[in-house]
Design an enzyme around this catalytic site. Structure first.
Site, PDB file in Angstrom:
ATOM      1  N   HIS A 110       0.819  -1.213   0.000  1.00  0.00           N
ATOM      2  CA  HIS A 110       0.000   0.000   0.000  1.00  0.00           C
ATOM      3  C   HIS A 110       0.854   1.265   0.000  1.00  0.00           C
ATOM      4  O   HIS A 110       2.013   1.246   0.438  1.00  0.00           O
ATOM      5  CB  HIS A 110      -0.940  -0.010   1.200  1.00  0.00           C
ATOM      6  CG  HIS A 110      -1.995  -1.059   1.101  1.00  0.00           C
ATOM      7  ND1 HIS A 110      -2.974  -1.216   2.045  1.00  0.00           N
ATOM      8  CD2 HIS A 110      -2.240  -2.011   0.159  1.00  0.00           C
ATOM      9  CE1 HIS A 110      -3.767  -2.209   1.696  1.00  0.00           C
ATOM     10  NE2 HIS A 110      -3.336  -2.718   0.562  1.00  0.00           N
ATOM     11  N   GLU A 121       0.699   3.933   1.837  1.00  0.00           N
ATOM     12  CA  GLU A 121       1.111   4.342   3.179  1.00  0.00           C
ATOM     13  C   GLU A 121       2.296   3.505   3.651  1.00  0.00           C
ATOM     14  O   GLU A 121       3.253   4.019   4.238  1.00  0.00           O
ATOM     15  CB  GLU A 121      -0.061   4.197   4.162  1.00  0.00           C
ATOM     16  CG  GLU A 121      -1.285   5.013   3.796  1.00  0.00           C
ATOM     17  CD  GLU A 121      -2.290   4.264   2.902  1.00  0.00           C
ATOM     18  OE1 GLU A 121      -3.456   4.662   2.889  1.00  0.00           O
ATOM     19  OE2 GLU A 121      -1.893   3.287   2.216  1.00  0.00           O
ATOM     20  N   CYS A 173      -6.057   1.379   5.464  1.00  0.00           N
ATOM     21  CA  CYS A 173      -6.665   0.127   5.908  1.00  0.00           C
ATOM     22  C   CYS A 173      -6.135  -0.194   7.305  1.00  0.00           C
ATOM     23  O   CYS A 173      -5.270   0.499   7.836  1.00  0.00           O
ATOM     24  CB  CYS A 173      -6.321  -0.996   4.934  1.00  0.00           C
ATOM     25  SG  CYS A 173      -4.583  -1.489   4.994  1.00  0.00           S
ATOM     26  N   CYS A 200      -2.230  -0.726   7.363  1.00  0.00           N
ATOM     27  CA  CYS A 200      -1.493   0.537   7.283  1.00  0.00           C
ATOM     28  C   CYS A 200      -1.666   1.345   8.565  1.00  0.00           C
ATOM     29  O   CYS A 200      -0.721   1.988   9.031  1.00  0.00           O
ATOM     30  CB  CYS A 200      -1.964   1.354   6.082  1.00  0.00           C
ATOM     31  SG  CYS A 200      -1.506   0.611   4.502  1.00  0.00           S
TER      32      CYS A 200
END
Length: 184
Positions: free
Chosen positions: A101, A103, A129, A132
């Site tokens: 991801h 992040e 999410c 993260c």
């Protein structure tokens, strides 16, 4: 003819150039960093969702990230999306995603180059999410500015419990500053 000094309105600086040229309006810091996150998202190789993230401290960019396969591996753009093939809804079964991801990538970039992100702010085009969010909490990031939501209520709850402030980015007619027009 002398130009007037800069005036400030709602976190923006209006710069008057001269009586013959129009005033230029600079983006606010939130607009500036969110647009950089949006630019980072254009590098995404995910077929489902393009996400960008920027980590900032004291108005300085520390790291950026976007979602895509780990370095050196084939991208979903090249081999297809397993989650699509299996019809996995967004926000579920993250372990079946080839991508890292945005992040996560921003946090890893900071770590790779020895940059402390403690007490920083993250700008992300999408709400993090749960995976993260756990990394954000442990990295010491204190605030997240997000543009879009994500179907993960546990993530919001965990961030709240850890006292990580979540700010929803309110886009003002951002096109105007790009064109140099005043906003009302």
């Amino acid at each position: 003819m002398k130009s007037k000094p800069a005036t400030f309105r709602k976190g923006r600086t209006e710069i008057k150039r001269s009586s013959t040229s129009p005033a230029k309006v600079r983006p606010s810091w939130d607009e500036y960093f969110m647009h950089i996150a949006e630019l980072a998202a254009t590098r995404s190789t995910c077929l489902r969702r393009q996400v960008g993230a920027v980590i900032v401290k004291d108005k300085k960019i520390l790291a950026t990230g976007y979602n895509g396969a780990p370095s050196g591996l084939k991208h979903c753009l090249d081999i297809g999306c397993l989650r699509e093939k299996l019809k996995i809804p967004s926000g579920e079964r993250h372990e079946l995603c080839r991508a890292t991801h945005a992040e996560q990538n921003a946090i890893v970039q900071a770590a790779l180059f020895g940059v402390s992100i403690k007490d920083s702010t993250m700008y992300s085009t999408t709400q993090p999410c749960i995976l993260c969010s756990k990394l954000i909490i442990n990295a010491g990031i204190k605030k997240i500015v997000i543009k879009d939501s994500y179907p993960d209520p546990m993530s919001k709850q965990m961030l709240k419990e850890a006292n990580v402030k979540i700010q929803i980015y309110k886009a003002k007619t951002c096109q105007n500053w790009r064109k140099g027009k005043k906003r009302r």
